[in-house]
Motif scaffolding. Structure first.
Motif, PDB file in Angstrom:
ATOM      1  N   ASN A   1       0.833  -1.196   0.000  1.00  0.00           N
ATOM      2  CA  ASN A   1       0.000   0.000   0.000  1.00  0.00           C
ATOM      3  C   ASN A   1       0.876   1.257   0.000  1.00  0.00           C
ATOM      4  OD1 ASN A   1       0.875   0.372   2.676  1.00  0.00           O
ATOM      5  ND2 ASN A   1      -0.978  -0.522   3.538  1.00  0.00           N
ATOM      6  N   SER A   2       0.256   2.416   0.151  1.00  0.00           N
ATOM      7  CA  SER A   2       1.004   3.672   0.109  1.00  0.00           C
ATOM      8  C   SER A   2       2.001   3.800   1.255  1.00  0.00           C
ATOM      9  CB  SER A   2       0.048   4.871   0.121  1.00  0.00           C
ATOM     10  OG  SER A   2      -0.767   4.835   1.284  1.00  0.00           O
ATOM     11  N   GLY A   3       1.791   3.050   2.334  1.00  0.00           N
ATOM     12  CA  GLY A   3       2.728   3.043   3.463  1.00  0.00           C
ATOM     13  C   GLY A   3       3.799   1.975   3.323  1.00  0.00           C
ATOM     14  N   LEU A   4       3.901   1.368   2.143  1.00  0.00           N
ATOM     15  CA  LEU A   4       4.854   0.309   1.818  1.00  0.00           C
ATOM     16  C   LEU A   4       4.653  -0.942   2.683  1.00  0.00           C
ATOM     17  CD1 LEU A   4       8.110   2.367   1.133  1.00  0.00           C
ATOM     18  CD2 LEU A   4       6.324   1.659  -0.474  1.00  0.00           C
ATOM     19  N   GLN A   5       3.412  -1.183   3.103  1.00  0.00           N
ATOM     20  CA  GLN A   5       3.046  -2.357   3.875  1.00  0.00           C
ATOM     21  C   GLN A   5       2.228  -3.290   2.987  1.00  0.00           C
ATOM     22  OE1 GLN A   5       3.785  -2.746   7.305  1.00  0.00           O
ATOM     23  NE2 GLN A   5       5.022  -0.927   6.996  1.00  0.00           N
TER      24      GLN A   5
END
Length: 192
Positions: free
Chosen positions: A105-109
């Protein structure tokens, strides 16, 4: 802020291109790399895990897909037995295909669950999960959290009509931020 964003993307793109050539012979390194998302590490099949159970398609709202923010990062390494270098991939109607790659996702998770989307005149989705080890993604994105971002989805195309579909990944997010979507930069053509 704009310059910083452009600079960050340029540095990330250079890192990806460098990683793509790592470990290849001179002949292999001179070949063009497959097109994926701008943040894609080198294509590496999501293997070494048991084959996923086939998932039937559900119909999605086109509004849900169009309203999602395009901020996730992803890559499709294999689709229907073809590598990411084959685009579009053509398959026979009614068969089950495996889609393998990675998604954050946008949080790199890596999202625990997501929907693999086929967008054509109608929109179809297949439930998927991440959790396949992807050390290459963690290294390229410089975060250990992305190390379990791999996925393999067995998509049963039985109810999907013939046509050409854009392949996307939809991450449903609870809360005010809305959903995120990532364009896999691939098309799937289902023959009659």
């Amino acid at each position: 802020m704009f310059r910083r964003s452009v600079y960050s993307r340029a540095v990330l793109a250079a890192l990806i291109l460098t990683l793509t050539a790592c470990g290849k012979s001179a002949d292999e390194a001179s070949q063009p790399s497959p097109a994926a998302s701008p943040s894609a590490p080198p294509a590496q099949p999501s293997s070494g895990t048991p084959a996923p159970q086939p998932v039937a398609a559900s119909t999605l709202s086109a509004a849900t897909v169009s309203a999602a923010k395009s901020v996730a990062h992803c890559s499709l390494d294999t689709l229907g037995g073809e590598t990411s270098q084959t685009n579009p991939v053509t398959v026979k109607a009614g068969q089950t295909i495996i889609a393998g790659g990675w998604l954050v996702n946008s949080g790199l998770q890596p999202p625990p669950q997501f929907t693999l989307v086929l967008q054509g005149s109608d929109v179809y989705g297949f439930d998927g999960v991440t959790g396949v080890a992807r050390a290459d993604v963690a290294k390229a994105l410089n975060t250990e959290a992305a190390g379990q971002s791999g996925f393999n989805v067995a998509a049963n195309l039985g109810s999907i009509p013939a046509g050409t579909y854009k392949v996307l990944a939809l991450i449903k997010i609870n809360g005010q931020d809305g959903n995120e979507i990532c364009d896999m930069q691939h098309q799937l053509t289902i023959g009659g």
